[in-house]
Design an enzyme around this catalytic site. Sequence first.
Site, PDB file in Angstrom:
ATOM      1  N   ASP A   1       0.762  -1.126  -0.108  1.00  0.00           N
ATOM      2  CA  ASP A   1       0.115  -0.112  -0.023  1.00  0.00           C
ATOM      3  C   ASP A   1       0.900   1.172   0.085  1.00  0.00           C
ATOM      4  OD1 ASP A   1      -2.052   1.804   0.396  1.00  0.00           O
ATOM      5  OD2 ASP A   1      -3.069   0.739   1.914  1.00  0.00           O
TER       6      ASP A   1
ATOM      7  N   CYS B   1      -6.636   3.809  -2.775  1.00  0.00           N
ATOM      8  CA  CYS B   1      -6.836   2.443  -2.556  1.00  0.00           C
ATOM      9  C   CYS B   1      -7.941   1.749  -3.286  1.00  0.00           C
ATOM     10  CB  CYS B   1      -6.921   2.279  -1.089  1.00  0.00           C
ATOM     11  SG  CYS B   1      -5.597   2.912  -0.130  1.00  0.00           S
TER      12      CYS B   1
ATOM     13  N   ASP C   1      -0.678  -0.567  -4.812  1.00  0.00           N
ATOM     14  CA  ASP C   1      -2.026   0.226  -5.329  1.00  0.00           C
ATOM     15  C   ASP C   1      -1.721   1.411  -5.901  1.00  0.00           C
ATOM     16  OD1 ASP C   1      -1.737   1.076  -2.743  1.00  0.00           O
ATOM     17  OD2 ASP C   1      -3.548   0.362  -1.932  1.00  0.00           O
TER      18      ASP C   1
ATOM     19  N   HIS D   1     -10.542  -3.323   1.878  1.00  0.00           N
ATOM     20  CA  HIS D   1     -10.982  -1.963   1.399  1.00  0.00           C
ATOM     21  C   HIS D   1     -11.721  -1.952   0.124  1.00  0.00           C
ATOM     22  CE1 HIS D   1      -9.503   2.793   1.906  1.00  0.00           C
ATOM     23  NE2 HIS D   1     -10.936   2.419   2.369  1.00  0.00           N
TER      24      HIS D   1
END
Length: 505
Positions: A43, A83, A289, A133
């Site tokens: 991330d 995200c 991401d 998410h």
Amino acid sequence: MRLSKAILYFVVILITQLSCKKEVKVEKEKQAKKPNIVYILTDQWRGSALGYAGNPDVKTPNLDAFSKTSVNFTNAVSVAPVCTPHRAALLTGKFPTTTGMFLNDLYLPAEELTMAEIYKSEGYNTAYWGKWHLDGHGRSTYIPKDRRQGFDFWRALECSHNYTKMPYYDNDNSEMKYWDEYSPFAIVKDANKYITEHANDKKPFLAFISIATPHFPHYSAPKKYKDMYPPNTLTLNPNVTEKMEKKSREELQGYYAHATATDEAIGLVLDKLKALELLNNTIVVFSADHGEMMGAHDVRPFQKQLAWDESMRVPFLISYPGIDNQKGAVVNAPLTTPDILPSLLALCNIEIPEGIEGEDLTGLIKNPDANADRVALAMSVAPFAGSYNNPPYRAIRTKQFTYARTPDGPSMFFDNVTDPYQMNNLLDKPEFKSVQKELNNKLIEKLAQIGDEFKSRDYYLKKYNYVFDEKKHAIPFWGFDEGGKVKDIGKTKPVVQSPKPYLNQ
């Protein structure tokens, strides 16, 4: 005596033949079994923040070594560098304007066909760890099996960046648990246990390991790794402004510390696959991401959603069975997020379903060509939260150029080869007029291919009935985070917001 020797000889020959037949049978079974997949998604890890990418400071020895045994897509971009939109595009192979998944904290509709559902239908075991998410029911709410998009084994949570006390849910147990150490290590150790238990199954596995680092907060990186990066010793890129220098150094210390710790965790997975002799029948991907600006172009640390390379360009390494002479090869032709799913399916000899919009890039994966080129599309459909005041854009990346438009017209035109820090905007310069026209035509062509009309933020918000919080200009997820109950957060009541009506409110 001679008879005994003859019998013994016959027995030895018989055992040898049976053993050989068994080995042949096992080898045939291995060849018939489709490849496993281990997808490691991090991330906010930008494409430049790795040793193998030429970063002079950050220490990533495990990924540096992996880059020498995999194919490196140097210009991979996040289709929408934030995200939820990236994750939705990754799992569906579709663009955000097609799915409506262009904001954080939306619910990915059950009607969408996803990566795990496709692989499951092909006989795969499916497993997921870490940050999800894609559920839109708040960031700590329990996610039941029917909302996990085809993943059966589940040790995950919608979203948390508390790396020292990371919560998660264990399969069908609705009681929140906590990883007992720094979350990247805890997650990969649990994933390694699963991989070990399923290494010899007749069914292949899809193991999706979603690690939330090196996303902020950066102060929470373990001290051991932070000590490796005294702020005053760190190299700042020339596009980091003087105003942002102090803050960027402070954040880079923790950012690189998280990166190095995460590299160590990823190394545990790679070592496990090697020890179990699974690499000859496993596709392994490392990516992220999105990136983050970290003070470049006078944009504060933590910011993404933008078309600059710091935000948009991500790492992408892939190894696969039979890689052989392609180990360490570089592909400069860009890749965008929806291309990943069809490419993985093709590598597994699985038919690519209709409706998937990304392109199958197995030609470049199996026959890497550093000189090949193509066009990759990226976008910000409805800027939100910290990027709310920025205009929407559509952008393309080639191996050399970045070109972007906002609703008001062309906004970016960079030669990333001669200007790697994107400090010289070539828009409307007479000597580049023909190149700009060509890039503009390619962008228009890409948008036409997916039916993207490129309209205003308000148009897309009204189209899907999305409602922002008035102050934070984002989907108000925080009202769900009280044990699944809704709390009073002011005028905007938190409800599940999804591209398709979600009735179980």
